[in-house]
Design a protein around this motif. Sequence first.
Motif, PDB file in Angstrom:
ATOM      1  N   TYR A   1       0.857  -1.177   0.000  1.00  0.00           N
ATOM      2  CA  TYR A   1       0.000   0.000   0.000  1.00  0.00           C
ATOM      3  C   TYR A   1       0.892   1.225   0.000  1.00  0.00           C
ATOM      4  O   TYR A   1       2.083   1.141   0.272  1.00  0.00           O
ATOM      5  CB  TYR A   1      -0.964   0.001   1.194  1.00  0.00           C
ATOM      6  CG  TYR A   1      -0.325  -0.348   2.518  1.00  0.00           C
ATOM      7  CD1 TYR A   1       0.409   0.594   3.237  1.00  0.00           C
ATOM      8  CD2 TYR A   1      -0.458  -1.627   3.047  1.00  0.00           C
ATOM      9  CE1 TYR A   1       0.996   0.271   4.446  1.00  0.00           C
ATOM     10  CE2 TYR A   1       0.131  -1.956   4.257  1.00  0.00           C
ATOM     11  CZ  TYR A   1       0.860  -1.003   4.952  1.00  0.00           C
ATOM     12  OH  TYR A   1       1.439  -1.325   6.149  1.00  0.00           O
ATOM     13  N   ASP A   2       0.308   2.365  -0.355  1.00  0.00           N
ATOM     14  CA  ASP A   2       1.066   3.607  -0.527  1.00  0.00           C
ATOM     15  C   ASP A   2       1.166   4.397   0.771  1.00  0.00           C
ATOM     16  O   ASP A   2       0.579   5.465   0.904  1.00  0.00           O
ATOM     17  CB  ASP A   2       0.411   4.463  -1.623  1.00  0.00           C
ATOM     18  CG  ASP A   2       0.424   3.765  -2.965  1.00  0.00           C
ATOM     19  OD1 ASP A   2       1.395   3.033  -3.240  1.00  0.00           O
ATOM     20  OD2 ASP A   2      -0.530   3.935  -3.732  1.00  0.00           O
ATOM     21  N   ASP A   3       1.903   3.855   1.724  1.00  0.00           N
ATOM     22  CA  ASP A   3       2.162   4.553   2.983  1.00  0.00           C
ATOM     23  C   ASP A   3       3.457   3.986   3.563  1.00  0.00           C
ATOM     24  O   ASP A   3       3.425   3.151   4.464  1.00  0.00           O
ATOM     25  CB  ASP A   3       0.994   4.390   3.949  1.00  0.00           C
ATOM     26  CG  ASP A   3       1.132   5.259   5.188  1.00  0.00           C
ATOM     27  OD1 ASP A   3       2.271   5.639   5.552  1.00  0.00           O
ATOM     28  OD2 ASP A   3       0.104   5.532   5.822  1.00  0.00           O
ATOM     29  N   PRO A   4       4.599   4.436   3.035  1.00  0.00           N
ATOM     30  CA  PRO A   4       5.881   3.874   3.467  1.00  0.00           C
ATOM     31  C   PRO A   4       6.154   4.039   4.964  1.00  0.00           C
ATOM     32  O   PRO A   4       6.788   3.191   5.577  1.00  0.00           O
ATOM     33  CB  PRO A   4       6.927   4.628   2.643  1.00  0.00           C
ATOM     34  CG  PRO A   4       6.198   5.431   1.643  1.00  0.00           C
ATOM     35  CD  PRO A   4       4.746   5.426   1.984  1.00  0.00           C
ATOM     36  N   GLU A   5       5.652   5.115   5.560  1.00  0.00           N
ATOM     37  CA  GLU A   5       5.882   5.348   6.991  1.00  0.00           C
ATOM     38  C   GLU A   5       5.189   4.276   7.834  1.00  0.00           C
ATOM     39  O   GLU A   5       5.774   3.745   8.787  1.00  0.00           O
ATOM     40  CB  GLU A   5       5.375   6.732   7.371  1.00  0.00           C
ATOM     41  CG  GLU A   5       5.722   7.143   8.780  1.00  0.00           C
ATOM     42  CD  GLU A   5       5.302   8.580   9.063  1.00  0.00           C
ATOM     43  OE1 GLU A   5       4.668   8.780  10.121  1.00  0.00           O
ATOM     44  OE2 GLU A   5       5.603   9.472   8.250  1.00  0.00           O
ATOM     45  N   THR A   6       3.948   3.940   7.476  1.00  0.00           N
ATOM     46  CA  THR A   6       3.221   2.896   8.199  1.00  0.00           C
ATOM     47  C   THR A   6       3.910   1.554   8.022  1.00  0.00           C
ATOM     48  O   THR A   6       4.105   0.809   8.983  1.00  0.00           O
ATOM     49  CB  THR A   6       1.759   2.818   7.717  1.00  0.00           C
ATOM     50  OG1 THR A   6       1.106   4.034   8.077  1.00  0.00           O
ATOM     51  CG2 THR A   6       1.021   1.641   8.322  1.00  0.00           C
TER      52      THR A   6
END
Length: 109
Positions: free
Chosen positions: A70-75
């Motif tokens: 998914y597009d949320d590298p921080e998570t």
Amino acid sequence: MFVAAYWWKVKPGKEAQFRAAWRRGTELIRERYGSLGSRLHRDSDGRFIGVAEWPDEASWRRAFDAKMTYDDPETRAAFVDAIEDAADQPLLLMQVTDDLLDRADDKLG
């Protein structure tokens, strides 16, 4: 309905970080791949067990084959950073035959 269960051993002191990243990741997987959501449990050995529901096995398979990115590298980074050990494959894969869960009380915090 189809259910997939996974397990993770979390680094000591990183439980809150793991749970927050798991919640956010589950929301993103639901949005991107169409899962029905998931529940997180903790067993007597301290492992976290996630039980994800899917409309059908084909939907789960498409997401699994895509590594549920998914597009949320921080998570994703927070999730991975908190994990000490995990299996490469799901713990369980099951077809739901009868569902008597009370969905009105599904908002456990």
